[in-house]
Design an enzyme around this catalytic site. Structure first.
Site, PDB file in Angstrom:
ATOM      1  N   GLY A  47       0.779  -1.070  -0.125  1.00 53.49           N
ATOM      2  CA  GLY A  47      -0.299  -0.268  -0.081  1.00 53.49           C
ATOM      3  C   GLY A  47       0.589   1.307  -0.009  1.00 53.49           C
ATOM      4  CB  ALA A  48       1.026   4.331  -2.153  1.00 47.93           C
ATOM      5  CD  GLN A 195      -2.853  -6.699  -3.318  1.00 50.63           C
ATOM      6  OE1 GLN A 195      -3.504  -7.658  -5.267  1.00 50.63           O
ATOM      7  NE2 GLN A 195      -1.567  -6.634  -4.066  1.00 50.63           N
ATOM      8  CG  ASP A 236      -0.381   2.034  -5.933  1.00 51.04           C
ATOM      9  OD1 ASP A 236      -1.236   1.969  -6.021  1.00 51.04           O
ATOM     10  OD2 ASP A 236       0.526   2.025  -4.771  1.00 51.04           O
ATOM     11  CG  ASN A 246      -4.968   2.395  -7.513  1.00 53.77           C
ATOM     12  OD1 ASN A 246      -3.862   2.209  -6.234  1.00 53.77           O
ATOM     13  ND2 ASN A 246      -6.219   1.085  -7.281  1.00 53.77           N
ATOM     14  CE  LYS A 247      -1.756  -3.985  -6.641  1.00 49.38           C
ATOM     15  NZ  LYS A 247      -0.479  -4.326  -6.705  1.00 49.38           N
TER      16      LYS A 247
HETATM   17  O1  MRU Z   1       0.227  -3.457  -4.653  1.00 48.91           O
HETATM   18  P1  MRU Z   1      -0.058  -2.556  -3.471  1.00 48.91           P
HETATM   19  O2  MRU Z   1      -0.884  -3.937  -2.976  1.00 48.91           O
HETATM   20  O3  MRU Z   1       1.399  -2.754  -2.396  1.00 48.91           O
HETATM   21  O4  MRU Z   1      -0.803  -2.311  -4.122  1.00 48.91           O
HETATM   22  C1  MRU Z   1      -1.552  -1.473  -3.667  1.00 48.91           C
HETATM   23  C2  MRU Z   1      -2.769  -0.969  -3.912  1.00 48.91           C
HETATM   24  O5  MRU Z   1      -3.175  -0.566  -5.473  1.00 48.91           O
HETATM   25  C3  MRU Z   1      -3.377   0.291  -3.388  1.00 48.91           C
HETATM   26  O6  MRU Z   1      -5.092   0.211  -4.015  1.00 48.91           O
HETATM   27  C4  MRU Z   1      -3.061   1.836  -3.421  1.00 48.91           C
HETATM   28  O7  MRU Z   1      -1.749   1.806  -2.616  1.00 48.91           O
HETATM   29  C5  MRU Z   1      -4.033   3.049  -2.956  1.00 48.91           C
HETATM   30  S1  MRU Z   1      -2.705   2.456  -1.263  1.00 48.91           S
HETATM   31  C6  MRU Z   1      -3.876   3.863   0.014  1.00 48.91           C
END
Ligand code: MRU
Length: 348
Positions: A47-48, A195, A236, A246-247
């Site tokens: 998570g960022a 996730q 992200d 984003n993801k």
């Molecule tokens: O690969 P991850 O699990 O670190 O990716 C996270 C995401 O894409 C979240 O949606 C993003 O970080 C926003 S978190 C507040």
């Protein structure tokens, strides 16, 4: 629930092990900056915003264990460590933003090395606190967009686990729930690391918010049936024109929403904005091990043919034209985004 805490007794960063959830709730102690790099790369913490703050603690750990007695030598060592931590994952800019913030502090520091050790730990504590305060603030703005009775699609995990606490897009949903609004969440499972199915569903269960897990490709169909009111996801890395990385899957979700005239919001703290880039085309997209995609068992030993290959981009970019609004701690921004983001960045 707090994803990242400082353990004073062990002089370590204690994080919730996100790979173990939801089967097991356990914490892991990161004792060195190398532990921090490993935990970020292997997504024990993810998570960022969460990886940004863990990175800042990594800098504090590196200083704490440094044997340098000359300030300049310690500064040079910390600059090297910054490269290792900052490059642990490439897409979420919070990591480099908070590392650069720490480096700026280091560069101007002019005292004793022991003092620098204390100050970097205090700086990490402050960044952790700020993360929680920021998330609560942006969640209040975002909750105003949610009506009683809304059905919301949410992608990946953007909750307390993805931050130090409270969350971003999931924080908005949590705030609306705490305000007494009756809402229901469609939880994108978020292939390949799940996730959504593992972490977001786990968090929603703790908060008592009704939800159903859906496969990532279901949301378009649910929208066509009139079952979705809004889409919320995190970010992200955000370019100055409002393009959002984003993801993986966020882009297709936004496309389906726009085709069905459903509002789409990306929710993030300003520490997720990359002021150096003007468009999402400049964002480096992380590619992860293909085994993450191929390791599907469906109750059997293996379902893909032996020797099967896969590509595994971990993020995608949603162009700003598909986004109804950006929810930040400074309020909800509506298009065009460039000038609004620029004003915020300049005033920070
Ligand atoms: O690969 P991850 O699990 O670190 O990716 C996270 C995401 O894409 C979240 O949606 C993003 O970080 C926003 S978190 C507040």
């Amino acid at each position: 629930m707090r994803t990242i805490v400082w353990n004073e007794k062990q002089k370590s960063v204690e994080i919730i092990d996100q790979n173990a959830l939801p089967l097991e709730y356990k914490t892991v102690n990161l004792l060195t900056y190398q532990d921090v790099v490993f935990a970020i790369q292997h997504m024990t913490v993810r998570g960022a915003p969460a990886i940004g703050v863990t990175g800042a603690y990594g800098m504090a750990l590196a200083a704490l264990h440094s044997t340098k007695t000359e300030l300049d030598a310690m500064k040079a060592e910390l600059h090297q460590v910054a490269q290792e931590i900052g490059n642990a994952r490439p897409t979420a800019v919070n990591l480099w933003n908070l590392i650069n913030h720490t480096l700026a502090y280091i560069n101007q520091f002019d005292g004793h090395v022991d003092e620098l050790k204390d100050h970097l730990l205090n700086l990490a504590h402050r960044l952790a606190e700020e993360d929680v305060e920021t998330n609560v603030r942006l969640s209040k703005y975002g909750a105003e967009l949610i009506n009683d009775g809304d059905h919301i699609v949410h992608h990946c995990n953007t909750g307390a686990l993805a931050t130090v606490d409270y969350g971003t897009a999931l924080g908005v949903i949590r705030m609306a729930h705490e305000q007494g609004k009756k809402i229901h969440v469609y939880v994108d499972e978020t292939r390949p690391r799940l996730q959504g199915a593992r972490l977001t569903a786990w968090e929603l269960k703790q908060y008592g918010i009704p939800y159903d897990i859906i496969t990532d490709s279901s949301s378009g169909h649910l929208m066509q049936m009139g079952l979705v009111d809004k889409v919320f996801f995190g970010a992200d890395r955000v370019a100055m024109n409002g393009d959002v990385a984003n993801k993986i899957g966020s882009y297709m979700l936004a496309l389906a929403a726009v085709d069905n005239k459903i509002p789409v919001y990306s929710v993030f703290p300003v520490s997720t904005v990359d002021a150096e880039i003007s468009s999402g085309k400049e964002i480096e997209i992380e590619q992860r091990d293909s085994r993450e995609v191929l390791d599907i068992t469906l109750g059997k030993e293996i379902v893909v043919p032996s020797g099967a290959t896969a590509v595994n981009y971990a993020f995608d970019v949603t162009p700003n034209r598909l986004l109804t609004g950006l929810v930040t701690e400074h309020g909800v921004l509506y298009p065009p985004f460039f000038e609004k983001l620029d004003k915020i960045i300049r005033e920070e």
